[in-house]
Design an enzyme around this catalytic site. Structure first.
Site, PDB file in Angstrom:
ATOM      1  N   HIS A 177       0.802  -1.228   0.000  1.00 24.19           N
ATOM      2  CA  HIS A 177       0.000   0.000   0.000  1.00 24.19           C
ATOM      3  C   HIS A 177       0.842   1.289   0.000  1.00 24.19           C
ATOM      4  CE1 HIS A 177      -3.406  -2.504   0.158  1.00 24.19           C
ATOM      5  NE2 HIS A 177      -3.584  -2.606   1.458  1.00 24.19           N
ATOM      6  N   HIS A 220      -9.791   1.719   0.773  1.00 20.43           N
ATOM      7  CA  HIS A 220      -9.685   0.594   1.706  1.00 20.43           C
ATOM      8  C   HIS A 220     -10.758   0.619   2.789  1.00 20.43           C
ATOM      9  CE1 HIS A 220      -7.773  -2.755   3.672  1.00 20.43           C
ATOM     10  NE2 HIS A 220      -6.733  -2.714   2.859  1.00 20.43           N
ATOM     11  N   GLU A 267     -11.271  -4.179  -2.612  1.00 18.12           N
ATOM     12  CA  GLU A 267     -10.371  -3.161  -3.146  1.00 18.12           C
ATOM     13  C   GLU A 267     -10.226  -3.355  -4.655  1.00 18.12           C
ATOM     14  OE1 GLU A 267      -6.747  -3.592  -0.544  1.00 18.12           O
ATOM     15  OE2 GLU A 267      -8.194  -4.818   0.520  1.00 18.12           O
TER      16      GLU A 267
END
Ligand code: GLA
Length: 418
Positions: free
Chosen positions: A155, A229, A369
């Site tokens: 991420h 998220h 996601e």
């Protein structure tokens, strides 16, 4: 990745404008005030702003409360672009908050939160999901990123887009009410090449949709994979596990992973596996099965290869649908992206307490996601995530909220071209 022609000078203008307005926001003390001091325009109806807290460096974080005509309400902060709450009706019309999160900035900045690192509700960039060993080569150069997930980068690295203060600009358009968030990531930030200007808009429509448009421009070729998220619990946040939620994913393939959750490169057929969600299936129904992939993920934490109509790349297609039997709430996810990470909240362990004072226990939220596939910069058979300076990154995802009752009566998610 879909790329649309997009006027860069205008975009730059928004960026510069953003910097100026950012200063104005810093001085904001009142609960609700005009957002645009240069034109003195008031906040659009249906949008309110309030102070949410202060970062360690003294910068103020704002919270925007956006409502649609049907009473659906979301609250977003400009720190990380985090959706802190989202209230939707159940079958009886009762509004509940269906995303995990906190009511105070300190909770998002706490050591406990950093240790757990769940990315609640945040915008993820530059690269959503994992890059193996935090390393990739591009145009003859090798780039090393900070590793923050075992040997890999997850991420976006140590300080991803989820921990950046974005410039926020509320708007009201024919499509709905929302917020445009802009952030410029400097060349070399978190080890990535290129100065990346990112612009994400959240639009809450009167069709009870949250549409998210992600756009970016870069000064040098660089990998980009932006996502959101949010963790959903359609019974209401803090109300137990999501194992009873019924999930459909429009995917006949998924990308199996190794022990560190990096794809092996194979696209496996879901048939006959616990990864076959082509028909509505309770999330918990096969979670206990002996399966190497479930063991690696500690549950579901996998990228699904979305089935699209041929030639539909870049157009919205229904990716997933979640139904919660008790509340009757339904969530549909449509996206232009080729992949969907379904994460069943396996790392939630009750150590974090949410908005309503209830602990976020194991699997008490699920994330869907939308994305390009994990580790694409190192996997030549996956769709490319490389954005070049003459291109514009644009990806769109629509979350649609309904109930099992209202579903048949309202319109289905329409492809939207932009
Ligand atoms: C993503 C990852 C998971 C986990 C969560 C955050 O969904 O795939 O492995 O890291 O983010 O906890």
């Amino acid at each position: 990745m879909t790329r649309h022609v997009f006027s860069f000078p205008r975009y730059l203008g928004v960026g510069l404008f953003g910097l100026m307005i950012g200063q104005a926001c810093l001085q904001a003390q009142a609960q609700t005030m005009p957002i645009d001091s240069s034109s003195s325009s008031a906040l659009p109806p249906g949008i309110e702003r309030s102070a949410f807290g202060q970062l360690a460096n003294g910068r103020e974080v704002d919270c925007y409360r956006i409502t649609n005509d049907n009473g659906i309400e979301m609250r977003v902060i400009n720190y990380g672009g985090i959706i802190v709450s989202l209230k939707t009706p159940d079958l009886q019309g009762q509004m509940d908050d269906i995303v995990l999160g906190f009511d105070s900035l300190d909770d998002y900045l706490s050591d406990a939160y950093r240790r757990a690192n769940p990315y609640f509700g945040a915008l993820i960039g530059r690269y959503g999901n994992r890059i193996a060993n935090g390393r990739f080569s591009l145009d003859g150069e090798t780039y090393q990123l900070p590793t923050n997930d075992g040997p890999n980068t997850l991420h976006g690295g140590d300080v991803g887009f989820n921990q950046r203060l974005w410039h926020a600009e509320p708007f009201s358009s024919s499509e709905g009410r929302g917020l445009v968030l802009t952030y410029t990531s400097e060349d070399g930030e978190e080890g990535f090449p290129g100065r990346l200007s990112a612009r994400v808009s959240y639009t809450l429509t009167n069709d009870n949709e949250l549409a998210i448009d992600y756009r970016a421009k870069t000064s040098r070729a660089t990998p980009v994979n932006l996502t959101q998220h949010s963790y959903f619990n359609l019974q209401g946040e803090g109300h137990g596990s999501i194992l009873n939620h019924e999930l459909t994913i429009n995917a006949s393939g998924f990308t199996p992973v190794n022990e560190t959750l990096i794809p092996t490169g194979e696209i496996a057929d879901v048939s006959g596996t616990p990864f076959d969600f082509r028909r509505p299936t309770a999330i918990g129904a096969r979670m206990g099965e002996k399966n190497t992939q479930l063991a690696y993920g500690k549950g579901y934490d996998h990228n699904f290869v979305l089935s699209k109509n041929p030639g539909a790349a870049g157009h919205l297609a229904l990716a997933a649908r979640v139904t919660e039997p008790q509340s009757g709430r339904v969530l549909e996810v449509s996206t232009t992206e080729p992949g969907l990470q379904f994460y069943s909240g396996n790392f939630l362990d009750g150590s974090l307490t949410g908005k309503s004072g209830r602990a976020y226990t194991h699997r008490s939220g699920l994330a869907l996601e939308t994305q390009h596939f994990p580790d694409s910069p190192n996997q030549s058979n996956f769709p490319s995530t490389i954005l070049k300076p003459d291109e514009t990154y644009h990806s769109r995802t629509v979350y649609r909220f309904s109930t099992t009752q209202s579903e048949g009566q309202s319109r289905s998610t329409q492809p939207h071209s932009s």
